[in-house]
Design a protein around this motif. Structure first.
Motif, PDB file in Angstrom:
ATOM      1  N   GLY A 371      -8.814  -4.894  -0.038  1.00 19.66           N
ATOM      2  CA  GLY A 371      -9.085  -5.888   0.985  1.00 19.66           C
ATOM      3  C   GLY A 371      -7.886  -6.700   1.411  1.00 19.66           C
ATOM      4  N   VAL A 372      -6.659  -6.195   1.146  1.00 21.42           N
ATOM      5  CA  VAL A 372      -5.468  -6.926   1.584  1.00 21.42           C
ATOM      6  C   VAL A 372      -5.043  -6.421   2.965  1.00 21.42           C
ATOM      7  CG1 VAL A 372      -4.759  -7.284  -0.797  1.00 21.42           C
ATOM      8  CG2 VAL A 372      -3.841  -5.332   0.464  1.00 21.42           C
ATOM      9  N   SER A 373      -4.045  -7.070   3.537  1.00 25.41           N
ATOM     10  CA  SER A 373      -3.613  -6.734   4.891  1.00 25.41           C
ATOM     11  C   SER A 373      -2.712  -5.499   4.902  1.00 25.41           C
ATOM     12  CB  SER A 373      -2.841  -7.909   5.490  1.00 25.41           C
ATOM     13  OG  SER A 373      -1.628  -8.101   4.791  1.00 25.41           O
ATOM     14  N   PRO A 374      -2.606  -4.832   6.060  1.00 21.61           N
ATOM     15  CA  PRO A 374      -1.681  -3.696   6.163  1.00 21.61           C
ATOM     16  C   PRO A 374      -0.246  -4.085   5.834  1.00 21.61           C
ATOM     17  CG  PRO A 374      -3.202  -3.702   8.016  1.00 21.61           C
ATOM     18  CD  PRO A 374      -3.414  -4.999   7.292  1.00 21.61           C
ATOM     19  N   ARG A 375       0.128  -5.320   6.193  1.00 24.88           N
ATOM     20  CA  ARG A 375       1.506  -5.742   5.909  1.00 24.88           C
ATOM     21  C   ARG A 375       1.755  -5.809   4.405  1.00 24.88           C
ATOM     22  NH1 ARG A 375       4.706  -9.610   4.465  1.00 24.88           N
ATOM     23  NH2 ARG A 375       6.692  -9.930   5.503  1.00 24.88           N
ATOM     24  N   LEU A 376       0.788  -6.363   3.651  1.00 27.79           N
ATOM     25  CA  LEU A 376       0.973  -6.423   2.206  1.00 27.79           C
ATOM     26  C   LEU A 376       0.918  -5.023   1.601  1.00 27.79           C
ATOM     27  CD1 LEU A 376       1.489  -8.345  -0.106  1.00 27.79           C
ATOM     28  CD2 LEU A 376      -0.973  -8.456  -0.509  1.00 27.79           C
ATOM     29  N   ALA A 377       0.178  -4.115   2.236  1.00 26.75           N
ATOM     30  CA  ALA A 377       0.150  -2.731   1.761  1.00 26.75           C
ATOM     31  C   ALA A 377       1.558  -2.131   1.795  1.00 26.75           C
ATOM     32  CB  ALA A 377      -0.802  -1.902   2.617  1.00 26.75           C
ATOM     33  N   THR A 378       2.323  -2.507   2.800  1.00 28.00           N
ATOM     34  CA  THR A 378       3.715  -2.033   2.889  1.00 28.00           C
ATOM     35  C   THR A 378       4.536  -2.585   1.730  1.00 28.00           C
ATOM     36  OG1 THR A 378       3.554  -1.948   5.296  1.00 28.00           O
ATOM     37  CG2 THR A 378       5.767  -1.951   4.355  1.00 28.00           C
ATOM     38  N   GLN A 379       4.340  -3.865   1.402  1.00 27.42           N
ATOM     39  CA  GLN A 379       5.071  -4.475   0.299  1.00 27.42           C
ATOM     40  C   GLN A 379       4.684  -3.852  -1.044  1.00 27.42           C
ATOM     41  OE1 GLN A 379       7.567  -6.736   0.657  1.00 27.42           O
ATOM     42  NE2 GLN A 379       7.278  -6.205   2.814  1.00 27.42           N
ATOM     43  N   ILE A 380       3.416  -3.499  -1.183  1.00 29.15           N
ATOM     44  CA  ILE A 380       2.957  -2.848  -2.421  1.00 29.15           C
ATOM     45  C   ILE A 380       3.646  -1.498  -2.585  1.00 29.15           C
ATOM     46  CG2 ILE A 380       0.952  -1.785  -3.534  1.00 29.15           C
ATOM     47  CD1 ILE A 380      -0.723  -4.089  -2.235  1.00 29.15           C
ATOM     48  N   GLN A 381       3.740  -0.732  -1.498  1.00 30.83           N
ATOM     49  CA  GLN A 381       4.456   0.547  -1.561  1.00 30.83           C
ATOM     50  C   GLN A 381       5.900   0.336  -1.996  1.00 30.83           C
ATOM     51  OE1 GLN A 381       3.869   3.272   1.970  1.00 30.83           O
ATOM     52  NE2 GLN A 381       2.823   1.455   2.740  1.00 30.83           N
TER      53      GLN A 381
END
Length: 416
Positions: A371-381
């Motif tokens: 449930g996080v944002s696409p932007r944070l998904a980039t940071q997780i990667q």
């Protein structure tokens, strides 16, 4: 008027020149060799002089005929060839770029020969003279860029407009000599793709130069990755502190680990926006806290597992995107994985398995499920899975790069 008469009027005292050219005193011949009014045939004759000091004057004389310069290309004295290289390489930028020009063809051919000279000092002279010349032969520039001496390859790697990103990416991947990557990192207007490549290879000196290059285009994701690694690399700290247009989030992270003198320098920057100033102020306040209080906080946190802490925050309604982003900023990997496992309802073991597999689609699906944002998904990667910037699966127009069915499929793959 006959050609002979015209020549004699242009070059008076022909017999005197012949006498001086044959003089037993090398200083007399040397003085004649440097004269720009001397007859071409006299200069050519002196190109064969037995004394190297005389031949050096011929090599440096801009009025020396091409035939004599061609002869000096093979001179046994490196100083003669060095003087010739200095003259010839300086001639090239001023010549018309007419491929049919016989003069230009001869000059280009001499440059090619000198760029392959066995003496590095001579090749370095050519490189320095041609480093920012737009009409130099591209094959010569590429050869100089691959030279095994930094004094030769460095100038063209840093300045030449004739080297393409493809040329430079190949150099970054397999540098011909230590320091070559650093020279590339210092190029004006360095592209984001080249910055990513330098960040990926982990060359400490090159990355310090990249961070210190204010014109380099560094993607925010790449800068995030470098800030993650920066605490272990003190040479990166000063250029990070001085880097222009730093996002407030990154300013806060930098302020958390740089030395006190650099923290003060960060405080004194006048170009920081209000959010960045607040981040610095918060870091300063934290750094000024009593050591005993800091130690007590760390001791208390160490007694509580990452999983327990994430569960506690969930019960308090505080386990959210902000707490996950904070964990990424502080490098708390265990908590970040536990938070993803709880938020996604997949469990930390499966979340860790997905991250360890380092498949970008699976990681993005995990972030979506959490449930996080696409932007944070980039940071997780980038920061949790260690995916190189150029391999990231980026959001599309602010949304997810896959539809819900695709992301569910990738999660089911790991559940199986």
């Amino acid at each position: 008027m006959s050609a002979v008469v015209a020549r004699d009027q242009q070059y008076p005292d022909y017999e005197g020149e012949k006498s001086r050219a044959a003089h037993a005193d090398a200083d007399v011949r040397r003085e004649l060799a440097r004269e720009r009014q001397a007859r071409p045939e006299i200069l050519y004759f002196l190109a064969n002089d037995r004394v190297a000091a005389v031949r050096r004057e011929i090599a440096a004389n801009p009025q020396t005929p091409v035939q004599a310069d061609l002869l000096l290309l093979q001179d046994s004295d490196a100083n003669v060839r060095s003087d010739l290289a200095l003259k010839v390489a300086r001639l090239l930028p001023d010549l018309a770029p007419d491929a049919q020009s016989q003069v230009r063809e001869r000059v280009v051919e001499m440059v090619r020969v000198l760029a392959r000279d066995q003496v590095a000092r001579i090749r370095a002279i050519v490189s320095e003279a041609l480093k920012d010349v737009g009409n130099a032969p591209p094959d010569v520039i590429r050869a100089l860029a691959r030279d095994v001496e930094l004094a030769v390859c460095g100038p063209v790697l840093r300045f030449s407009p004739l080297l393409t990103d493809e040329d430079l990416l190949a150099i970054i991947a397999v540098p011909p000599v230590k320091g070559a990557r650093r020279a590339v990192a210092q190029r004006d207007g360095l592209s984001a793709d080249l910055a990513d490549a330098i960040a990926d290879v982990g060359d400490e000196a090159a990355i310090a130069a990249l961070l210190g290059n204010p014109s380099a285009q560094i993607r925010e994701e790449t800068l995030d990755l470098l800030v993650d690694r920066a605490p272990a690399h003190p040479t990166w700290h000063p250029p990070l502190v001085d880097r222009p247009a730093l996002p407030a989030r990154i300013v806060g992270r930098i302020a958390a680990f740089v030395a006190a003198t650099l923290l003060r320098r960060l405080e004194q920057r006048q170009d920081l926006d209000p959010a960045a100033r607040e981040a610095v102020a918060a870091a300063v306040a934290t750094r000024l806290a009593e050591p005993e209080m800091v130690a007590a906080t760390k001791a208390a946190a160490s007694k509580e597992s990452a999983e327990d802490r994430a569960l506690r925050l969930k019960k308090q309604g505080k386990l959210d995107e902000a707490s996950l982003a904070s964990a990424l900023d502080s490098g708390d990997r265990a908590f970040a994985i536990a938070a993803l496992g709880i938020l996604s309802e997949l469990g930390s073991a499966l979340a860790g398995k997905i991250l360890s597999a380092r498949g970008v689609k699976g990681i993005v699906a995990l972030a979506w499920k959490a449930g996080v944002s696409p932007r944070l998904a980039t940071q997780i990667q980038l920061r949790l899975a260690g995916i190189p910037p150029k391999q990231l699966l980026q959001p599309r127009a602010g949304g997810w790069p896959m539809n819900n069915d695709e992301m569910t499929w990738h999660l089911d793959f790991f559940r199986a």
